[in-house]
Design an enzyme around this catalytic site. Structure first.
Site, PDB file in Angstrom:
ATOM      1  N   GLY A   1      68.336  46.264  94.529  1.00  0.00           N
ATOM      2  CA  GLY A   1      67.888  45.359  95.589  1.00  0.00           C
ATOM      3  C   GLY A   1      69.052  44.567  96.152  1.00  0.00           C
ATOM      4  O   GLY A   1      69.941  44.163  95.403  1.00  0.00           O
TER       5      GLY A   1
ATOM      6  N   ASP B   1      60.213  51.526  81.745  1.00  0.00           N
ATOM      7  CA  ASP B   1      58.940  52.161  82.085  1.00  0.00           C
ATOM      8  C   ASP B   1      57.924  51.814  81.004  1.00  0.00           C
ATOM      9  O   ASP B   1      58.231  51.835  79.812  1.00  0.00           O
ATOM     10  CB  ASP B   1      59.141  53.675  82.153  1.00  0.00           C
TER      11      ASP B   1
ATOM     12  N   GLU C   1      62.730  47.488  84.573  1.00  0.00           N
ATOM     13  CA  GLU C   1      62.992  46.841  83.271  1.00  0.00           C
ATOM     14  C   GLU C   1      62.276  47.565  82.134  1.00  0.00           C
ATOM     15  O   GLU C   1      61.734  46.940  81.227  1.00  0.00           O
ATOM     16  CB  GLU C   1      62.564  45.372  83.305  1.00  0.00           C
TER      17      GLU C   1
ATOM     18  N   ARG D   1      30.624  35.754  99.705  1.00  0.00           N
ATOM     19  CA  ARG D   1      29.969  36.962 100.181  1.00  0.00           C
ATOM     20  C   ARG D   1      28.573  37.105  99.592  1.00  0.00           C
ATOM     21  O   ARG D   1      28.352  36.878  98.410  1.00  0.00           O
ATOM     22  CB  ARG D   1      30.818  38.166  99.757  1.00  0.00           C
TER      23      ARG D   1
ATOM     24  N   ARG E   1      33.362  42.898  85.794  1.00  0.00           N
ATOM     25  CA  ARG E   1      34.678  43.388  86.227  1.00  0.00           C
ATOM     26  C   ARG E   1      35.616  42.220  86.497  1.00  0.00           C
ATOM     27  O   ARG E   1      36.814  42.303  86.255  1.00  0.00           O
ATOM     28  CB  ARG E   1      34.522  44.247  87.482  1.00  0.00           C
TER      29      ARG E   1
ATOM     30  N   TYR F   1      73.134  44.054  91.660  1.00  0.00           N
ATOM     31  CA  TYR F   1      73.250  44.612  90.311  1.00  0.00           C
ATOM     32  C   TYR F   1      73.014  46.115  90.418  1.00  0.00           C
ATOM     33  O   TYR F   1      71.879  46.568  90.559  1.00  0.00           O
ATOM     34  CB  TYR F   1      72.179  43.952  89.446  1.00  0.00           C
TER      35      TYR F   1
END
Lengths: 661, 661
Positions: free
Chosen positions: B174, B423, B421, B307, B330, B132
């Site tokens: 692509g 910004d 698609e 961890r 977070r 495309y």
């Protein structure tokens, strides 16, 4: 042909004078400029194919560059300052960074006179290559948790270095994997079954004749890291010891000695000396932050002036992207941040001298404040820089995603700064502890000093109200500083009050840690704003230079005020109306900076080599250069790709059933 | 040995039921699960060495995988749904993505019946490979600015496709660089010197016998992109035309026809059909966002449980990192965001069906709202996901920087979604235009519909005050929704008021664009929050499942409320006290989610193959796996590295002067 000459003509200040301000002094400028050009003009230092190289080629090429740089340093008899700048402009992480930046300083700082006399001449001539082996596979932030042991053997007068578990494997040290012959290894000292804590030991890793690891040593590279090129030029290593013996004299003994009898004795060297090194390392990190951010901002600003999108009228050219307010609102605060971090870094450099002098005079009084302040500034500037680089990449649209934009590699090579030398969140919690302690002592008559001295005016700051009434009132430094001081004070005090309700203070600290981190950020932002404002109180020569810096300082402060308006409003420092006026003022500052934007990034004096970005090239000839660079990709070696016959053709010809895949 | 079994035992809900909720239905779950396992169990699809491969090897390996995947799809007679899932789980960007995702849909959507009958059978069997080709070197966001021309030649009944400038080179598509034989090329149609706008043309690029480019066509790869592996498996291409001739019948003529005489005629197919495609593409992007974020969150959550750092008491184990509130603060909002985006994606899927049905009935009334809503959600979810992946990487400490953590590649492969698609900033400005228009029509009696219908209650929302008095009051959906509605309304109305002071509305829009973007974000966040809350009004079976989702929904909303408290306070929707209560409630929600965290990421049902992360492996055996993986780096092929004899030895032996570097 300079596509940006029109932009450069618009500048309302003297770029050459600004270059001196940015560099810190004429001397700094001249050394940097000379070294940058030396590297840029030597094809041996080219880096434009770096992102295409496979790991082995990439690493071999770094070995070549490091050797060549050293050869040039010797040939040109460069001073230590020049040599360090030259390595900086080579701009490729290499084992030499750790040799000069960690191995040599560790011996200088922690070795006795005798040890220094033995090891430093070898290191200075690079007859040995050293690294700094501290972190382990299972242990990063918490140095006290390291598992590697160094057990004193009375019989042989040796230490036995050993990795008792898998998680005790040394992991991450740069230069360790393939290049280093020696390491300063941090291990748990054990004498007579007594744990004496973590200390440094010089351990030879490889035979100096054939570079093979010595018996008992397993060493290698830890594998690929984030990004193309980037830190993959570095041999971050893994290292295991199987009862490796070293002479007792290889323990770094400036602070603690182990005698022939295995007794531990403290020297009279103050343990606090380590803080001097810490301040030094962190001021260097802040300086690096301003530099890395300036590179990204330079690329994004230049390309935003070259790139046009939408807004064509009557078939004319489209609008320069830099003219969109949304672009300015994302880009100009980063431009301002680069300058802000530069000046706070300069101030940290002074702080380092100050701390060193005090330490030599056994004055430890400013250490807690210096520790909190450098911890906080390291955290704040590296986080903002990492985020800022990625923001600049996005501001370049799709092309920012190409390696030839330079931004992907800049990001990948920069982000570890948020984690090394203290995880940024862990550091903010240390700042918060200091803030809470300061608040708790406010009644005691102990006066807060340095960057926290504003808390001495806690009564005023707890009840003051901003008196800004018009947008322009926000240009007054006093209005800005008071708002930031009030916000920081109130957030710290609020945390302290909440903490006081917990019967167990440590539990309270853990529970409220997210709030505490926010208070720490408020304090650190105030420091950066204040130091920028203080810089502007100095005489700054050069036509229009000071005016530009004033605009940038205001942008930095008002952008933060807008972004964190929740803090300012929640603590009642400003009203919603005042917040809105600050935002109006911010918009008009953008218009003021716009014609100067290209000149303001030119003032960084980055060579095209150092920037390593087609989008950011000085002459703005972006599209022809992008087009040419594309053809250099290995995939374009042939028009029909490798794999066509095996995989594409059988697909197209409907012959996959019998194809070998 | 499952290191996380203890964590899994703690869960207070049925993970298998949650898997169905996450997948959307039992059918979806079963197809996904089957395809994921099919890929994971087939060594041909291994991807653990991907980040070490040089570009050519990497690309060749992708060609192999794509061919092999197609072979398996044919052998196993997979349905279209299964085939698409299989490609998804292969998890490697390839030319086939564009062939199936863009080339085929373009022909289906823009081709006439006849054209579809000619081209689709070829494409379905992959007898041709298509891409495309829209964006150009100098033209991304602004499709109307494309420069490639398609000039009708009366004499030969052909179009002449031409690249008149360097900047008109097709750039980025692509699959274009090396794999595609055909492309849908977007070009400016010119008939009788008249510019007829941008249209699509099917152009053959390469000979089907030897894969060589046809005369007049220059095609290649545009070079390395961000990250290791990542999108470098894709041959994003550059393409130039030198007067390439194609038959008139190769123009896609469903909407506009060019006759033999070169006359343009519109068909009666509504032009709005393109919006249906747009809604489809964007809902897919939102679904991808939730999936990408869920992968990062799964990795970071599992590793945070494995961890340990600090907090060891009496020589016992250190504290699990996941138990730190800073980590939770977070990580858990990102976990909640993954679920939130999943459900808003599900709703967008419904919206697509709804829009399609309306279009078929010539009802275009909901299009502006659907357009604004999908644009905004694409922007919001992709920005949050890109930032969230990087945050998860940082939450893994130093090891997150290793490619074997999977996070660097996940980030690098994901971030283009913020740019392609539409910004993300450009899209938010489109949302803002819609908001301002809606506000301006409020008095006119035209009722706002769908996601903007809340603005119909503008009078109430402009003056209401939150009545929350205790932290628990913030658990009420009505309290949350009203606060978000009031904030969004007030920000839009404030922008509209400021705009009305400009004599030129376009200038005002440009000047205020940063504020407008913030108003758009507020509107979009409201949509996500509302759709999450609506989801919870449905019946959701499974022990404890709904309770977990309620906690996540509240975390998502209250985290936003805290992060954007500046908006809520500035507009007077809530008081500082209420903001603080919301934050208290948020903290206690974290404690509620903590024991369920591992199970909540297990519910994503990601295989170890799909995650591609040692840190995130299901059994939590992180350290032995990290250690083993390191030795596979090419640099460890030999103990003494390539380059030792040329560069390291001469350095150590002080023989650089005569060395060849």
């Amino acid at each position: 042909m300079d596509q940006l000459s029109e932009e450069r003509r618009k500048a309302q200040f003297d770029v050459d004078d600004m270059k001196i301000v940015w560099a810190g002094s004429r001397h700094n400028f001249e050394v940097s400029d000379r070294m940058a050009k030396l590297v840029a003009s030597d094809p041996a230092f080219r880096k434009d194919t770096r992102t295409m190289l496979a790991r082995k080629e990439l690493f071999k090429n770094t070995l070549r560059k490091a050797a060549y740089a050293w050869k040039r340093i010797v040939e040109l008899r460069l001073s230590e300052e020049e040599a360090s700048k030259l390595r900086f402009y080579v701009d490729e992480p290499a084992f030499t960074d750790l040799h000069w930046g960690m191995f040599v300083p560790a011996i200088k700082g922690q070795g006795t006179e005798e040890q220094q006399q033995k090891w430093l001449p070898l290191a200075y001539k690079m007859k040995i290559i050293g690294c700094y082996a501290q972190t382990e596979l299972g242990h990063g932030s918490n140095v006290q948790g390291l598992e590697t042991t160094a057990t004193f053997d009375h019989q042989t007068d040796e230490f036995v270095i050993h990795s008792p578990t898998l998680t005790s494997s040394k992991w991450w040290p740069g230069g360790l994997g393939k290049a280093s012959t020696h390491a300063v290894v941090y291990a748990r000292l054990i004498t007579d079954d007594q744990d004496q804590g973590i200390h440094g030991f010089i351990v030879q890793l490889r035979n100096l004749e054939d570079h093979l690891p010595l018996p008992g040593i397993t060493v290698g590279d830890i594998g690929m890291k984030f990004g193309n090129g980037a830190y993959n030029t570095m041999d971050n290593g893994v290292l295991r010891f199987d009862h490796v013996r070293i002479p007792r004299s290889h323990m770094l003994m400036r602070v603690l000695q182990v005698t022939r009898e295995g007794k531990c004795t403290q020297s009279d060297v103050p343990r606090q000396l380590v803080y001097g090194t810490m301040v030094y390392v962190r001021q260097a990190i802040v300086a690096d932050a301003s530099c890395a951010l300036s590179r990204a901002v330079c690329i994004a600003t230049r390309y935003s002036a070259v790139r046009r999108q939408f807004g064509s009228q009557n078939g004319g050219p489209e609008t320069q992207v830099i003219d969109y307010k949304t672009q300015q609102n994302r880009l100009f605060p980063l431009l301002a941040s680069a300058y802000a971090f530069r000046f706070v870094g300069e101030w940290l450099n002074w702080l380092y001298t100050d701390v060193t002098q005090r330490l030599q005079a056994n004055d430890f009084s400013t250490l807690p404040e210096a520790h909190a302040c450098t911890a906080g500034l390291k955290s704040l500037t590296t986080t903002a820089t990492a985020d800022g680089i990625e923001e600049c990449r996005k501001l370049c649209g799709g092309h920012g995603y190409l390696c030839s934009s330079g931004l992907p590699e800049l990001f990948a090579v920069y982000v570890p700064a948020c984690t090394y030398e203290g995880d940024n969140t862990v550091l903010l919690l240390q700042v918060a502890r200091f803030l809470i302690k300061t608040v708790s002592q406010l009644g005691s008559g102990k006066k807060p000093v340095g960057t926290i001295s504003y808390m001495g005016r806690v009564e005023h700051l707890m009840q003051c109200r901003s008196d800004t009434q018009r947008a322009e009132d926000w240009l007054k430094p006093s209005a800005i500083v008071e708002a930031f001081e009030a916000r920081a004070t109130r957030m710290s005090v609020a945390c302290a009050q909440k903490l006081s309700k917990f019967s167990n203070p440590e539990e309270g600290f853990a529970e409220l840690s997210a709030d505490l981190v926010e208070a720490a950020v408020a304090h650190c932002q105030l420091i950066v704003v204040s130091k920028f404002i203080e810089k502007l109180l100095q005489e700054i020569p050069g036509k229009g230079v000071k005016q530009q810096l004033e605009a940038l300082c205001n942008i930095y402060a008002l952008f933060l005020l807008h972004k964190y308006q929740g803090d300012f409003l929640a603590t009642g420092c400003i009203t919603p109306k005042q917040a809105s006026l600050a935002n109006d003022q911010l918009r008009s500052l953008y218009s003021q900076v716009r014609p100067n934007a290209i000149a303001l990034v030119d003032a960084f004096n980055h060579t095209d080599h150092f920037l390593g970005s087609i989008l950011g090239c000085y002459d703005g000839n972006v599209y022809p250069k992008l087009y040419e660079a594309a053809w250099k990709d290995p995939l374009n070696d042939s028009v029909v790709p490798d794999g066509y016959h095996e995989y594409i053709r059988p697909l197209l010809k409907q012959e996959l059933r019998t194809a070998r895949l």
